[in-house]
Design a protein around this motif. Structure first.
Motif, PDB file in Angstrom:
ATOM      1  N   PHE A 178       0.810  -1.216   0.000  1.00  0.00           N
ATOM      2  CA  PHE A 178       0.000   0.000   0.000  1.00  0.00           C
ATOM      3  C   PHE A 178       0.845   1.269   0.000  1.00  0.00           C
ATOM      4  CE2 PHE A 178      -3.433  -2.738   1.270  1.00  0.00           C
ATOM      5  CZ  PHE A 178      -4.555  -2.095   0.777  1.00  0.00           C
ATOM      6  N   SER A 179       0.366   2.255  -0.764  1.00  0.00           N
ATOM      7  CA  SER A 179       0.816   3.631  -0.621  1.00  0.00           C
ATOM      8  C   SER A 179      -0.445   4.444  -0.357  1.00  0.00           C
ATOM      9  CB  SER A 179       1.521   4.125  -1.890  1.00  0.00           C
ATOM     10  OG  SER A 179       1.867   5.496  -1.764  1.00  0.00           O
ATOM     11  N   LEU A 180      -0.646   4.823   0.906  1.00  0.00           N
ATOM     12  CA  LEU A 180      -1.862   5.525   1.322  1.00  0.00           C
ATOM     13  C   LEU A 180      -1.527   7.004   1.484  1.00  0.00           C
ATOM     14  CD1 LEU A 180      -4.827   5.304   2.197  1.00  0.00           C
ATOM     15  CD2 LEU A 180      -4.033   4.845   4.523  1.00  0.00           C
ATOM     16  N   ARG A 181      -2.159   7.841   0.651  1.00  0.00           N
ATOM     17  CA  ARG A 181      -1.843   9.265   0.647  1.00  0.00           C
ATOM     18  C   ARG A 181      -3.075  10.079   0.993  1.00  0.00           C
ATOM     19  NH1 ARG A 181       0.254   9.320  -4.991  1.00  0.00           N
ATOM     20  NH2 ARG A 181      -1.494  10.752  -5.220  1.00  0.00           N
ATOM     21  N   TYR A 182      -2.844  11.195   1.696  1.00  0.00           N
ATOM     22  CA  TYR A 182      -3.911  12.155   1.957  1.00  0.00           C
ATOM     23  C   TYR A 182      -3.587  13.408   1.157  1.00  0.00           C
ATOM     24  CZ  TYR A 182      -5.886   9.136   5.472  1.00  0.00           C
ATOM     25  OH  TYR A 182      -6.476   8.069   6.093  1.00  0.00           O
ATOM     26  N   ASP A 183      -4.387  13.670   0.134  1.00  0.00           N
ATOM     27  CA  ASP A 183      -4.117  14.744  -0.812  1.00  0.00           C
ATOM     28  C   ASP A 183      -5.093  15.891  -0.622  1.00  0.00           C
ATOM     29  OD1 ASP A 183      -1.998  13.459  -2.246  1.00  0.00           O
ATOM     30  OD2 ASP A 183      -3.493  12.131  -3.136  1.00  0.00           O
ATOM     31  N   PRO A 184      -4.624  17.135  -0.873  1.00  0.00           N
ATOM     32  CA  PRO A 184      -5.542  18.283  -0.828  1.00  0.00           C
ATOM     33  C   PRO A 184      -6.501  18.244  -1.996  1.00  0.00           C
ATOM     34  CG  PRO A 184      -3.382  18.956  -1.619  1.00  0.00           C
ATOM     35  CD  PRO A 184      -3.248  17.525  -1.180  1.00  0.00           C
ATOM     36  N   PRO A 185      -7.573  19.040  -1.932  1.00  0.00           N
ATOM     37  CA  PRO A 185      -8.520  19.061  -3.057  1.00  0.00           C
ATOM     38  C   PRO A 185      -7.820  19.471  -4.347  1.00  0.00           C
ATOM     39  CG  PRO A 185      -9.411  20.214  -1.150  1.00  0.00           C
ATOM     40  CD  PRO A 185      -7.984  19.942  -0.841  1.00  0.00           C
TER      41      PRO A 185
END
Length: 301
Positions: free
Chosen positions: A123-130
């Motif tokens: 897994f590569s779990l990313r939290y990205d801005p809008p």
């Protein structure tokens, strides 16, 4: 000229030493084989095969072409087998992009359950801005609210409630805001890149209200803001799932509940299914089952 197909044909001619045998093995007419061999010789500008009454013999240049072509053909055959395996095996890297607002309380249990079921997926779990999904690399993405990017497949996963909260100690010291406008007198903990807990908080009560908030603390990590809130340093706005235990235990108290907007739809977004590797298709199916009741739709072009 189809280089790879013609090299494969030439290799078969060399093995068979017979135009008819090569044509039979390749499922082609002898005249077609003969014509394509001539085209190959014309392409290189030299004779590759000498025809005798009994068989076909490679020239020196024909032997050189065969010697160099066979590793290429073998490597391509290996590549085809590997790509076919990738199409069916649930393994390899999976990039999941989550909007900053998506509650970790929703996402992490899903990822944990899928990882236990499919131990060969990395897994590569990313939290990205809008922003536009066309501008980032992902295999699957979770976004709240409407999704405008065309050419993507959108499936409803769940709805996400928003909550505004603070500790009992903070509210005892600073008072309980009676309306969203009263937040101007409070320290609001703001999440960078967030549509629900950033610099503008949107509420509903008859009409939509967008309130510009301020305060001493702003961070890019929601866990940091949650910790600051639990320390009594301000008002937090986040997904209810992320602070449900704290609300249940009374460590955080919900405020402005009558003004909170309706639960936001969270969608799972991917490329069209016909292009998906097995790991991505498996993750989508697993996520739909995990949240139960997801539906699939294509955006209007």
């Amino acid at each position: 000229m189809n280089c790879l197909a013609d090299l494969r044909m030439f290799s078969e001619i060399a093995r068979s030493q017979s135009m008819a045998s090569a044509a039979n093995r390749l499922g082609m007419a002898p005249a077609t084989i003969s014509g394509r061999l001539k085209a190959l010789e014309d392409y290189y500008g030299m004779t590759l095969v000498r025809r005798t009454t009994r068989s076909l013999l490679l020239t020196e240049e024909g032997r050189l072409l065969l010697e160099r072509a066979e590793p290429v053909l073998s490597g391509f055959a290996d590549l085809e087998r590997e790509m076919d395996g990738r199409r069916h095996a649930v393994e390899g890297g999976l990039v999941v992009s989550c909007a900053t607002d998506i509650g970790r309380g929703h996402v992490l249990p899903l990822v944990h359950a899928f990882a236990r079921t499919h131990p060969h997926v990395k897994f590569s779990l990313r939290y990205d801005p809008p922003g536009s999904l066309n501008e980032i690399h992902f295999d699957a993405a979770l976004r709240a609210g409407p999704v405008k990017d065309s050419g993507l497949t959108i499936r409803k996963l769940f709805t996400m409630e928003t909550v505004t909260a603070a500790t009992p100690g903070y509210l005892a010291e600073h008072g309980i805001p009676a309306s969203p406008e009263a937040l101007g007198d409070h320290d609001c903990l703001r999440l960078e890149g967030s549509m629900i807990g950033g610099d503008v908080w949107t509420f509903e009560a008859g009409a939509q209200r967008s309130i510009a908030v301020g305060g001493r603390f702003r961070a890019s990590d929601p866990e940091t803001l949650k910790t600051l809130s639990l320390q009594g340093l301000g008002v937090l706005r986040t997904a209810r799932a992320d602070i449900e235990p704290e609300l249940r235990l009374g460590r955080l108290v919900p405020i402005l509940a009558p003004f909170e907007p309706a639960a936001a739809r969270v969608s799972l977004i991917s490329d069209t299914r016909r292009r998906l590797p097995a790991r991505t298709a498996a993750f989508i199916d697993f996520a739909l089952q995990h949240f139960a009741g997801g539906s699939s739709e294509k955006p209007t072009q």
